[in-house]
Design a protein around this motif. Structure first.
Motif, mmCIF file in Angstrom:
data_model
loop_
_atom_site.group_PDB
_atom_site.id
_atom_site.type_symbol
_atom_site.label_atom_id
_atom_site.label_comp_id
_atom_site.label_asym_id
_atom_site.label_seq_id
_atom_site.Cartn_x
_atom_site.Cartn_y
_atom_site.Cartn_z
ATOM 1 N N VAL A 118 -50.593 -24.372 -81.949
ATOM 2 C CA VAL A 118 -50.280 -22.703 -81.192
ATOM 3 C C VAL A 118 -51.913 -22.659 -80.321
ATOM 4 O O VAL A 118 -51.523 -21.847 -79.591
ATOM 5 C CB VAL A 118 -49.807 -21.969 -82.478
ATOM 6 N N LEU A 119 -52.807 -22.525 -81.330
ATOM 7 C CA LEU A 119 -54.005 -22.417 -80.517
ATOM 8 C C LEU A 119 -54.443 -23.087 -79.811
ATOM 9 O O LEU A 119 -54.747 -22.236 -78.387
ATOM 10 C CB LEU A 119 -55.547 -22.197 -81.889
ATOM 11 N N THR A 120 -53.923 -24.606 -79.794
ATOM 12 C CA THR A 120 -54.177 -25.030 -78.170
ATOM 13 C C THR A 120 -54.255 -24.538 -77.299
ATOM 14 O O THR A 120 -54.207 -24.711 -75.668
ATOM 15 C CB THR A 120 -54.564 -26.730 -78.419
ATOM 16 N N LEU A 121 -52.365 -24.274 -77.183
ATOM 17 C CA LEU A 121 -51.622 -23.976 -76.040
ATOM 18 C C LEU A 121 -52.039 -23.048 -75.500
ATOM 19 O O LEU A 121 -52.209 -22.657 -74.174
ATOM 20 C CB LEU A 121 -50.324 -23.819 -77.201
ATOM 21 N N GLY A 122 -52.152 -21.964 -76.471
ATOM 22 C CA GLY A 122 -53.358 -20.440 -75.937
ATOM 23 C C GLY A 122 -54.479 -20.861 -75.275
ATOM 24 O O GLY A 122 -54.894 -20.323 -74.537
#
Length: 162
Positions: A118-122
């Motif tokens: 999720v962090l990487t997607l953001g």
């Protein structure tokens, strides 16, 4: 976007790719993935040939390759888009297998990669929106690659002339 921030983003993406390679190795060594039935359901264990684990390992290798390319060629929008879609598919896999199909439980092996992705997607969505103003060329990648190998074109050209 500042170049120092871009290098930090590249490092983060490479770290996530390294984590996916670790997941792939663990899937091939342990032969049981987080998608396998839990220990409480060992009597109903269907995946005797560990197919699920091998499929997860292969998918993790493919995702790691996409993220490595995304870290190296972050200035190309299609590469960032491939990274975003690979993360979305991974998040969908974790969510559906845990919540909808109940093939996995909420444990460290599900929650930590989910938060990491999720962090990487953001970060990738932010990068894709702000990379338009950055002028990064492929020669910068070649220079970084030559630094990584420890060679420089200037030194090579000087040694040829002598």
């Amino acid at each position: 976007m500042d170049l120092k921030l871009l290098y930090a983003i590249r490092g983060w993406i490479a770290f996530v790719a390294f984590m996916d390679l670790g997941t792939a190795i663990r899937s091939y060594i342990e032969k049981r993935s987080f998608l396998s039935k839990t220990i409480c359901d060992i009597d109903n264990f269907i995946d005797e040939e560990y197919t699920t684990s091998r499929v997860l390992g292969s998918y993790s290798i493919l995702k790691a390759i996409i993220l490595i390319h995304c870290a190296l060629y972050i200035h190309y929008h299609p590469i960032i888009s491939m990274g975003i879609w690979s993360l979305i598919i991974t998040l969908g896999l974790y969510f559906t297998e845990t919540v909808y199909f109940r093939a996995a439980t909420f444990n460290f092996y599900v929650v930590f990669p989910f938060i990491l992705n999720v962090l990487t997607l953001g970060i990738l969505i932010y990068t894709q929106k702000s990379i338009k103003h950055l002028n990064v060329t492929s020669s910068e990648n070649e220079e970084n690659y030559s630094r990584f190998l420890g060679t420089r074109k200037k030194n090579f050209v000087k040694s040829k002339r002598i």
